[in-house]
Structure formats: structure tokens, C-alpha cells
Design an enzyme around this catalytic site. Structure first.
Site, PDB file in Angstrom:
ATOM      1  N   ASP A 323      10.448  -6.388  -0.977  1.00 25.00           N
ATOM      2  CA  ASP A 323      11.302  -6.387   0.222  1.00 25.00           C
ATOM      3  C   ASP A 323      10.631  -5.676   1.386  1.00 25.00           C
ATOM      4  O   ASP A 323       9.769  -4.811   1.192  1.00 25.00           O
ATOM      5  CB  ASP A 323      12.646  -5.690  -0.084  1.00 25.00           C
ATOM      6  CG  ASP A 323      12.447  -4.261  -0.564  1.00 25.00           C
ATOM      7  OD1 ASP A 323      11.522  -4.042  -1.371  1.00 25.00           O
ATOM      8  OD2 ASP A 323      13.192  -3.361  -0.139  1.00 25.00           O
ATOM      9  N   GLU A 324      11.065  -6.051   2.556  1.00 24.63           N
ATOM     10  CA  GLU A 324      10.747  -5.323   3.798  1.00 24.63           C
ATOM     11  C   GLU A 324       9.284  -4.898   3.915  1.00 24.63           C
ATOM     12  O   GLU A 324       9.004  -3.771   4.327  1.00 24.63           O
ATOM     13  CB  GLU A 324      11.617  -4.059   3.890  1.00 24.63           C
ATOM     14  CG  GLU A 324      13.087  -4.351   3.911  1.00 24.63           C
ATOM     15  CD  GLU A 324      13.933  -3.083   3.779  1.00 24.63           C
ATOM     16  OE1 GLU A 324      14.959  -3.004   4.457  1.00 24.63           O
ATOM     17  OE2 GLU A 324      13.581  -2.190   2.989  1.00 24.63           O
TER      18      GLU A 324
END
Ligand code: TNX
Length: 510
Positions: A323-324
Site C-alpha cells: 500500500d501507499e
């Protein structure tokens, strides 16, 4: 004279057996959470006499294990002893364990008549879920001072989704083994069967890796706010796994890559593209760190980490985060996810990752965890992945209940207890259908919480709603009726001294 005495004994036994009070009971309105698929009351009472005899086939090892678990639960709550296959049938209460085929793994049936409780399932997990149902029945009888009987009727039950999970971020703030075990006990009571541990992030590395010891000795030495952090040795992690296994909960380890890796980058200079360590980080920003794709040592590092963790993880999944990764170039990100999936498969596990991983070539059996971007989830489905539902707007335990909540964030939404309960996973997003979904998971990120009371304040009572969304049939769920059961569980949580959010919108009992 002798005959006379004998007659008196027989008469008193008969009297004892038949003199039980007539009590009217209502199993159908019992406040079980998650609600069972079918609850049929017969209106009578099964009296719990001194001593209960449990009948089962002692040759069957799995039944023996169930018997021991049941003995534990029964003796704790009924305060009467449970013996195995011995005793005087008509002086004592009787329970039977019966192996029977059912549609799903965790399905079970409990038939409570005035004379006997019969519990059936096809396997240990199903028997365990039955025991948790019985556990709630006994606890509520005790809380309402009806210690000596259970309501009669039939409970037939099985889960809607095979995967019902909670995630705990032990990286932003570290939680001790004892705290995680306490959380596991509560998950088990509500039939949750997976605990995903977010074991690494920018602020801390929380699991011992023997071939890279500084990850924990240095990378685990702090946390958000600059506290002392901490980590689990491999022995402690194994202890946690067995503790969870006894409660039929699978631990899913997550090592978040290629972003969220500052703790590793700070511990080993060679993992950085410029060969220099970063500093330890105790803030709450996300998306500023990345592993270096151009260095082979990065992939040797990932291989070692994944090998050591998978060696001590019996569950089927390894979660690679994903993620991210805002400072990883898109083409590098794809290389990371593809190569890391191969390593995970090489060590015999299935891959899980946050929904962003859909931009890479997903392997068969990879699970994408939908948290923010519906397009990502739809993309993952096109690549034949299954979806684990953790929509931040509904299922994030770290979201504040409302603007007054002392803990939590609100970037996705405020999530009231009602909002957390009142959604249907297979109806939430266009194109994510029931057959695409393996289940639901409620993540608890720990930027704003640092001890068990704060953890439980955010998790409870919303977690009970997620447990019911994952287990119970959609047509059985309805907020108004659920709220009544939830109020009773407030009393139960009070009896366990769990700090939970008593929303002013719900008429809790004192
Ligand atoms: C987003 S959800 C994150 C986490 C944060 C969380 C806070 C996800 C996959 N990433 O890094 O802790 O928001 O709510």
C-alpha cells in the site's frame, strides 16, 4: 427393612430427577452475536445438575480435543464438573458429541432438550464454534442469574464467509504478547477466525529475523511518539500462533513492502539506494519510504525475511503489504510485487496484499484486500484475484466514532456503531459480488492508540458488528434487532472489564 431402605433410595432418586421446576424459556430471543442461522425454541429448560457427563468416542483424537475445550468452558461458567463418559446417568446432566457431515467446515448444530445437550459437527473447527455459542449461552444465563439451566431448542449454524478477520497494527505502536492474546480471546468469542498482524512499518519492525538481527534490535526500538517500541522473538510469535490455533484463529503475518519500510532502511544502510541509513521515524506520515529495486541485496533480504517467517507460520497466507508506495516508481513497484509474490509462492504460501497490488501480475490464488480504491478491487477481480473486504469507510476500526472520539482518525469517515454494522459486503461496490469475496476484515491501525484500553475502545463494540457481517446470513441482519442484542453484550463486555465505547445513541444497561 432392607427392601424398605432400598425403596426409599429409589423413590428419592426418582423424586430428585422429576422435581425440577417448570420454567418457560425463549431460546429464539437469546442475544447471540453473531446471530445463528437458525434458532428454534422448544420453551423448556435443561437443568445443570451437579456434575455433567460428556459422552463421546475417546478413540477419536479430534473429539478428545473438543471434549477438553468443552470441559474448560463448561466448568468455568456452570461451576459444575464435567466428566468424560463416566457417572450415574440419571443423577447428572448429559452432553453428547456427535460427528456428522455438514455443508461447511465450521457448521455445527446444538440440540438442547430437557435431558441432554447434543452437539454435532464434522470437524474440530465446527465443534469449537459450537462451544463459543454455548459459552455465550452460559455467560448470559449467569449474567441474568439463571445459573442452573439453559433454554431448550435447536441451534443450526454455519458461516456466510469462510474468512472473518481482524487486523492489528503492532508497528505504529507495539502491543505485547499478553495484549494480543487478550484480543485473540475476544475475537474467538465472536467466531472471528483470522488475525492479520501488521508486523512492520516505517516506525518499527516487530518480528525477529535471525539473519538480519538489527531489524528488531534497532528497527524495533521505537514507535509513534518515541516510546520504547518492542518486538516478538520467533519463539514468542510461535507461542502466539499456538494460542490462536487453539481458538481456531489463523495468524496472517504482514511485512509491508516496498513502501512503509523506514524501520528496515534505518537498520541496514545497504538496503538504501545511496547506501546510507535513514533515521528512525516516530511520526505518522505515510508514503515516504521505499526499498531499492536496483539492488540484488533487497531481494536477498526479502527472501530471508519471507523464508524465516513462513517457516514458523502454519497458516496459508503471507501478506506483502503493497500500500501507499508513493515514492516507488510505478515500474519498480510492479517488479517488487511480482518478484515478492514469487518468493512467497516458493515458500509455499498464498499471497495477500492491499488493493494497489492489482497493477502487477497477480498470481493464481492471490487475495487483494480492498480498502480504498474500488477500481483497484475491480482490476484485481479481472486478474482472477479474490477480494478481502476492508472498506475504510465502513470497516476501519481506527476511524473515530464521531468528532468527539478521543482516539482514532477520520480521513475515511466517522464510523458510528450503526454505520459499522449496516452495510453488506457483496452490495457495496459495483462488480464485487459474493463469489469474488472471501470474507471481511476489520483493520485496527495504531497511530493513535498505545495500550489495551485504547485498543479495545476503538475495537469494541464495532468488532461485534463485523463478526456478524462475516458470519450471519444477510437476511437475518437488521440494525434495530441487533441493537437489542448489542446492549446485552455491553453487559457481557462489562463483566470482562473491557473498555468499550458506550455511544450515547444506544440505551446501554447500567
Ligand atoms: C492507511 S489502509 C494505511 C495505513 C494507515 C491507515 C490509517 C492502508 C493499507 N494503509 O498505513 O495506518 O491508513 O487509517
Amino acid at each position: 427393612m432392607k427392601n424398605f431402605k432400598f425403596l426409599i433410595v429409589v423413590l428419592s432418586i426418582l423424586f430428585f430427577v422429576h422435581c425440577e421446576k417448570q420454567i418457560e424459556t425463549h431460546l429464539e430471543t437469546f442475544p447471540l452475536i453473531p446471530i445463528a442461522n437458525s434458532l428454534k425454541e422448544t420453551g423448556g429448560a435443561f437443568f445443570i445438575k451437579s456434575k455433567t457427563i460428556l459422552y463421546f468416542d475417546e478413540q477419536d483424537a479430534s473429539l478428545k480435543k473438543t471434549a477438553i475445550q468443552l470441559k474448560n468452558t463448561w466448568e468455568t461458567h456452570s461451576l459444575q464438573t464435567l466428566t468424560f463418559n463416566e457417572g450415574i446417568p440419571f443423577l447428572h446432566s448429559k452432553i453428547e458429541l456427535v460427528k456428522e457431515e455438514f455443508e461447511s467446515d465450521e457448521a455445527y448444530e446444538i440440540k438442547i432438550s430437557k435431558k441432554v445437550i447434543q452437539i454435532s459437527s464434522s470437524n474440530e473447527a465446527g465443534f469449537y464454534r459450537a462451544i463459543t455459542t454455548l459459552d455465550q449461552l452460559l455467560r448470559f444465563q449467569n449474567l441474568s442469574s439463571n445459573h442452573d439451566y439453559l433454554p431448550t431448542g435447536v441451534i443450526s449454524d454455519m458461516p456466510k464467509y469462510g474468512y472473518r478477520g481482524a487486523m492489528l497494527d503492532v508497528a505504529r505502536h507495539f502491543f505485547t504478547l499478553e495484549e494480543v492474546k487478550k484480543y485473540i480471546d475476544l475475537l474467538a468469542l465472536y467466531k472471528i477466525n483470522n488475525l492479520h498482524l501488521h508486523l512492520s512499518d516505517d516506525q518499527g519492525w516487530r518480528i525477529e529475523i535471525k539473519s538480519w538481527p538489527k531489524l528488531t534490535s534497532y528497527g524495533g526500538s521505537t514507535e509513534v511518539g518515541g516510546g520504547p517500541g518492542g518486538f516478538y522473538t520467533q519463539e514468542e510469535y510461535k507461542e502466539l500462533i499456538s494460542y490462536a490455533q487453539e481458538r481456531f484463529i489463523t495468524i496472517i503475518p504482514e511485512i509491508d513492502i516496498p513502501g512503509h519500510t523506514n524501520a528496515a532502511l534505518a537498520s541496514y544502510p545497504e538496503l538504501n539506494c545511496d547506501g546510507k541509513s535513514t533515521s528512525l521515524y516516530t511520526g505518522t506520515e505515510v508514503g515516504f519510504s521505499t526499498l531499492c529495486v536496483d539492488k540484488e541485496v533487497t531481494f536477498q533480504f526479502l527472501d530471508d525475511v519471507i523464508r524465516e517467517i513462513t517457516e514458523i507460520t502454519p497458516g496459508p497466507y503471507f501478506h506483502l503489504g503493497g500500500d501507499e508506495s508513493h515514492v516507488t516508481k510505478e515500474e519498480d513497484y510492479i517488479v517488487f510485487i511480482n518478484r515478492t509474490q514469487d518468493i512467497i509462492l516458493k515458500y509455499g504460501k498464498k499471497v495477500m496484499g492491499w488493493d494497489e497490488i492489482q497493477s502487477s501480475d497477480l498470481k493464481s490464488n492471490t487475495v487483494a484486500q480492498y480498502w480504498a480504491d474500488a477500481k483497484n478491487a475491480q482490476g484485481a477481480i479481472k486478474k482472477n484475484a479474490k477480494i478481502l473486504m476492508s472498506p475504510a469507510q465502513y470497516a476501519y476500526l481506527d476511524m473515530q466514532y464521531d468528532s468527539l472520539s478521543p482516539f482514532g482518525l477520520h480521513w475515511a469517515s466517522y464510523i458510528s456503531i450503526k454505520k459499522a454494522y449496516d452495510w453488506i459486503p457483496e452490495k457495496l461496490v459495483e462488480g464485487i459480488k459474493e463469489e469474488n469475496i472471501i470474507g471481511i476484515e476489520a483493520p485496527l491501525w495504531s497511530e493513535t492508540i498505545s495500550n489495551f484500553d485504547e485498543l479495545s475502545y476503538l475495537a469494541f463494540p464495532r468488532l461485534l458488528g463485523y463478526a456478524e457481517i462475516g458470519w450471519s446470513q444477510t437476511n437475518q441482519r437488521n440494525w434495530e434487532e441487533y441493537e437489542n442484542r448489542l446492549i446485552e453484550h455491553g453487559v457481557l463486555l462489562d463483566s470482562l472489564s473491557i473498555n468499550y465505547y458506550r455511544s450515547p445513541n444506544i440505551p446501554w444497561k447500567e
